[in-house]
Scaffold this active site. Structure first.
Site, PDB file in Angstrom:
ATOM      1  N   LEU A 109       0.833  -1.204   0.000  1.00 21.58           N
ATOM      2  CA  LEU A 109       0.000   0.000   0.000  1.00 21.58           C
ATOM      3  C   LEU A 109       0.872   1.260   0.000  1.00 21.58           C
ATOM      4  O   LEU A 109       2.064   1.202   0.285  1.00 21.58           O
ATOM      5  CB  LEU A 109      -0.917  -0.023   1.223  1.00 21.58           C
ATOM      6  CG  LEU A 109      -1.891  -1.222   1.267  1.00 21.58           C
ATOM      7  CD1 LEU A 109      -2.679  -1.235   2.562  1.00 21.58           C
ATOM      8  CD2 LEU A 109      -2.850  -1.161   0.069  1.00 21.58           C
ATOM      9  N   PRO A 110       0.263   2.408  -0.318  1.00 21.53           N
ATOM     10  CA  PRO A 110       1.077   3.618  -0.511  1.00 21.53           C
ATOM     11  C   PRO A 110       1.782   4.138   0.743  1.00 21.53           C
ATOM     12  O   PRO A 110       2.899   4.627   0.655  1.00 21.53           O
ATOM     13  CB  PRO A 110       0.056   4.659  -1.004  1.00 21.53           C
ATOM     14  CG  PRO A 110      -1.090   3.881  -1.519  1.00 21.53           C
ATOM     15  CD  PRO A 110      -1.139   2.614  -0.738  1.00 21.53           C
TER      16      PRO A 110
ATOM     17  N   THR B 247       6.190   0.611   2.175  1.00 22.87           N
ATOM     18  CA  THR B 247       7.236   1.379   2.842  1.00 22.87           C
ATOM     19  C   THR B 247       6.564   2.340   3.815  1.00 22.87           C
ATOM     20  O   THR B 247       5.887   3.284   3.402  1.00 22.87           O
ATOM     21  CB  THR B 247       8.074   2.150   1.806  1.00 22.87           C
ATOM     22  OG1 THR B 247       8.748   1.200   0.982  1.00 22.87           O
ATOM     23  CG2 THR B 247       9.118   3.022   2.485  1.00 22.87           C
TER      24      THR B 247
ATOM     25  N   LYS C  95      15.592   0.130   4.997  1.00 22.29           N
ATOM     26  CA  LYS C  95      15.212   0.728   3.719  1.00 22.29           C
ATOM     27  C   LYS C  95      15.336   2.249   3.772  1.00 22.29           C
ATOM     28  O   LYS C  95      15.794   2.875   2.808  1.00 22.29           O
ATOM     29  CB  LYS C  95      13.787   0.337   3.310  1.00 22.29           C
ATOM     30  CG  LYS C  95      13.462   0.977   1.976  1.00 22.29           C
ATOM     31  CD  LYS C  95      12.304   0.455   1.204  1.00 22.29           C
ATOM     32  CE  LYS C  95      12.271   1.187  -0.143  1.00 22.29           C
ATOM     33  NZ  LYS C  95      10.955   1.096  -0.781  1.00 22.29           N
TER      34      LYS C  95
ATOM     35  N   LYS D 295       8.903  11.243  -0.593  1.00 22.54           N
ATOM     36  CA  LYS D 295       8.194  10.524   0.475  1.00 22.54           C
ATOM     37  C   LYS D 295       9.187   9.718   1.319  1.00 22.54           C
ATOM     38  O   LYS D 295       9.161   9.762   2.550  1.00 22.54           O
ATOM     39  CB  LYS D 295       7.143   9.580  -0.128  1.00 22.54           C
ATOM     40  CG  LYS D 295       6.384   8.759   0.915  1.00 22.54           C
ATOM     41  CD  LYS D 295       5.875   7.415   0.361  1.00 22.54           C
ATOM     42  CE  LYS D 295       5.634   6.421   1.491  1.00 22.54           C
ATOM     43  NZ  LYS D 295       5.546   5.031   1.034  1.00 22.54           N
TER      44      LYS D 295
END
Lengths: 294, 294, 294, 294
Positions: free
Chosen positions: B65-66, B97, B172, B247
């Site tokens: 998902l975003p 993420t 990450k 982001k």
């Protein structure tokens, strides 16, 4: 057999001259330090009593000096400028790291005298100088480059032709600025990971196999204990000193200013290395900048 | 045969689900977009009418998902939280993420319910999703990691175990912050070289073989024409959008703030990507940040 | 006579409540600390046993809490949310420094309940709180602002109407980010002058009367001995702690992220304050960042 | 009546010379531009045909030139160095903005010749030059300063004695670096406020009365329409050009490098002005850097 005059027998220059002897050149060597001369003699160089003695009748003159002002003084403005001494057609290879502008202007003066002057700064450190695996980044005409290549191959592995006069210095400044950026960036990514509980070995491995991959993660990890045989695992002794990185970043900033090339990341890196130096760490290896973070 | 509920069938999730089908799993897939569902059906997924239908009775639930708020809503705070739907012992793999803190707290809630929830953000882009060559960076216990590994190997090539819950997100964030730094640094080194007359191909080659070597020089050169098949040679279309990098840098900055880890280089990079985004370039590939310099 | 419920009697809140009593208000005060309550009693506040007791029947409720999560819990999500306790038409003035987004969303919830909630973060420090010379930066409708003004004037000197709900927090974040920038900038200009042999008093005077003039040079010189009665001349004790500046910069960075406003200078300043904090200086006054340079 | 030789009659030098005439000095003026000479004649200067003619027999020589190399050439290395022309005991006041090192070394050479050479860079712009309200920041011995003061007072309002030779240049570099920082910082604080819906007039007023107060908010607001009679309200025409700020930041960075003074904020500001200049805005007033943000 070609005769080479070699000026500047420090940590880098000394082993470079020795490699030239090994390759069969007659090397007339000079340095202001008696110790350096003694070592050169031990390496079968012919010891000269002055720079001009070393340069006289040499087919090739190589200089390896701390900064631009020394190079300019040696060839142009000093008491006995080598430009007055060198024979017509001599090839001068300056391996010092100096201002690109100065390399260009000295080269222009050389041409007026019928001499070839090219810039060939090195990368690879003392280890590379000893092993004969240096990289040379050369600014020269095509013909000059071809003439210099065999000599440089006696001292190094990768001989790059960056472009015309000055281009060697420009490419080196770009590379070392990028090195400062990626070392500082790698330090801060590893520091943030560790502060959040990650094992630096694991995080280093992940980033090395991902898009964060760079030279520091490959061969020069800044966290003690992640790699053997790197300065971080030896208390940041040896390697490439903060003071030298600071000098190289100064050259990069001059280039940035003279060409109005924006370098926000390079400037940020310079700020960090400068803070680190201000805290008394100038003599440590540059990967010690990770200590600034913790 | 294991049943997998897959939520989120976008550019990344769609091909990931298809690879799971190819590997022999029964995949019940859900997305809010009818188009995405149609493509999933074409790829032999079983189409579900809701997230909870996809999750019901599944052995493994995967979400892609975003952002964190969507993940939190899906599992915990939404109208039909999947934590109320998933069967005991189900393994939830969140590939989105999101904030490391949120990954950790959702995982803690999962444990209370007898469910396993692990974070496994990916890198490798749409191309990697299609080819099944993604990297997964996993935060999980050892046992959970072993359980998830075969599933992840059906969708990717490198499966890293970064550490405990949240560690996947942390690693990450660290990697992508470093990526932003080295891309911006590479852009400015190349730009300074070009402004001083160097050929970007030559300079790229020199730095790639020297201490400036990094992922951008290796596979993602930002100067148009230096490499084929990279976004810079395709008008910065495709690839990894500036908006997504922005982001991810936001997540890195949050991590920096919450752990008081100084990130001067990451912040400088974020400033540049933000300026670039402000000039209307959010939809371009992130290597287009070189345009800010020229 | 209006009744005011006051929640949060720390270094700032305590003297603020006392000033309200002096202005003639009936102040029902609450804090979790018994010491703070005792001091409030000594200042003629009516001591409440809980936040809801303080808020009950109050015409005005004022809160002065460490962070957004405390404010949200107090009014909305805690065990006895004050939104369930406050009387219709009550005016809530939150003087805490919190996320603008949160201020806006709490205000929206308040309106649904028939309550007024406005953001009024302060500047001026403990000294200003005691002397009643604080600045209040208010986000509110015009009518709400007029209603709050007399109350705020009992505690402060400058009452600014920044705009609609949240605008007080936004303006404060902008101001404090700028403060961090100009303090760090002033430190580094003074440090560079001193490293080059200049007297910091002379250089400070020159810049104060020139285009480098700013608040730090006027009233808060970071070099010990240049000014009396500033933290730098008192070993950086008192004043505005590095930890608080770090928190405020975190709020500014969140605002920067959520609005995609580039803040390269603010980010650079944050990096410096973070490094300084990492070196163990979180409890010192923020002008001590000059020590990072030397 | 004292005779003054004035070299360099540009936008600054022209009106400065005129003010000296008004104060009763005999001014022998020289410039390479015929236009400038004509204007000097109109202002009742005595026009000289060369720099050496202007300098001959002068009690005081004033120079106002673009950069250090011009100053060095004029006095030391040019075809007719003024050091060979100036009479013993002459006082040379160099008002150009040049490298501190160069100011120091020219001054040392002057002393050998029995001449006084002091650095007195100005701030205050063309308007200040015309109105006679410039600031002079002087590097000189106490005696030299006292000797120069009456002359400088004919052209300016604030005459600062920064310290020994070179100190004027150092103080100016520090001040202008700080100016660049606070202007960029003010731009980004205002931009962030506006992006979040605040009125720049209101936000400017709040910060001016709070701890964000600085010279830019006081007299040089970068947002068009907030103030009258500033460059931002005149399409960024006039004022202090980006190119000049870029030059001054270059001098500051040299000073930072030579003294190993870390300047992370100054470097960040320089990065921004450089990006802005790269986008073709070198001729605009420096407050136009706010356009980079939007």
């Amino acid at each position: 057999m070609q005769t080479i005059g070699f000026i500047g027998l420090g940590n880098m220059g000394g082993p470079m001259a020795a490699n030239l002897v090994r390759a069969g050149y007659l090397v007339k060597a000079f340095d202001l330090s008696a110790d350096a001369l003694a070592q050169a003699e031990a390496a079968s160089c012919v010891v000269a009593m002055s720079a001009s003695e070393a340069a006289q009748d040499a087919d090739v003159i190589i200089s390896m000096l701390p900064a631009g002002k020394h190079v300019n003084s040696l060839y142009v403005t000093g008491q006995t400028p080598l430009f007055d001494v060198a024979k017509k057609g001599a090839l001068i290879i300056d391996c010092s790291t100096i201002e690109a502008d100065m390399a260009r202007s000295i080269s222009a003066l050389a041409i007026e005298r019928g001499i070839d002057f090219i810039d060939a700064p090195v990368s690879g450190g003392v280890g590379g100088a000893q092993a004969g695996t240096l990289s040379f980044i050369v600014g020269a005409s095509e013909a000059q480059f071809e003439k210099a290549k065999p000599v440089l191959e006696s001292m190094g592995k990768n001989i790059f032709h960056a472009g015309e006069h000055g281009a060697g210095q420009i490419a080196k400044a770009c590379n070392n600025m990028l090195l400062a950026i990626l070392m500082a960036g790698t330090c801060e990514a590893l520091n943030m990971g560790m502060k959040n509980g990650l094992d630096p070995k694991v995080l280093s491995e992940i980033m090395k196999q991902s898009s964060g991959n760079n030279w520091a993660l490959q061969v020069y990890n800044p966290v003690p204990g992640v790699m053997d045989n790197v300065p971080s695992s030896n208390d940041y002794q040896g390697g490439f000193q903060v003071d030298l990185m600071f000098k190289d970043l100064g050259l990069a900033m001059e280039l940035s200013q003279s060409s109005a090339s924006a370098t926000p990341m390079g400037s940020a890196a310079k700020g960090l290395f400068n803070l680190h130096k201000s805290h008394g760490n100038g003599a440590l290896d540059f990967s010690s900048v990770i200590r600034l973070y913790s």
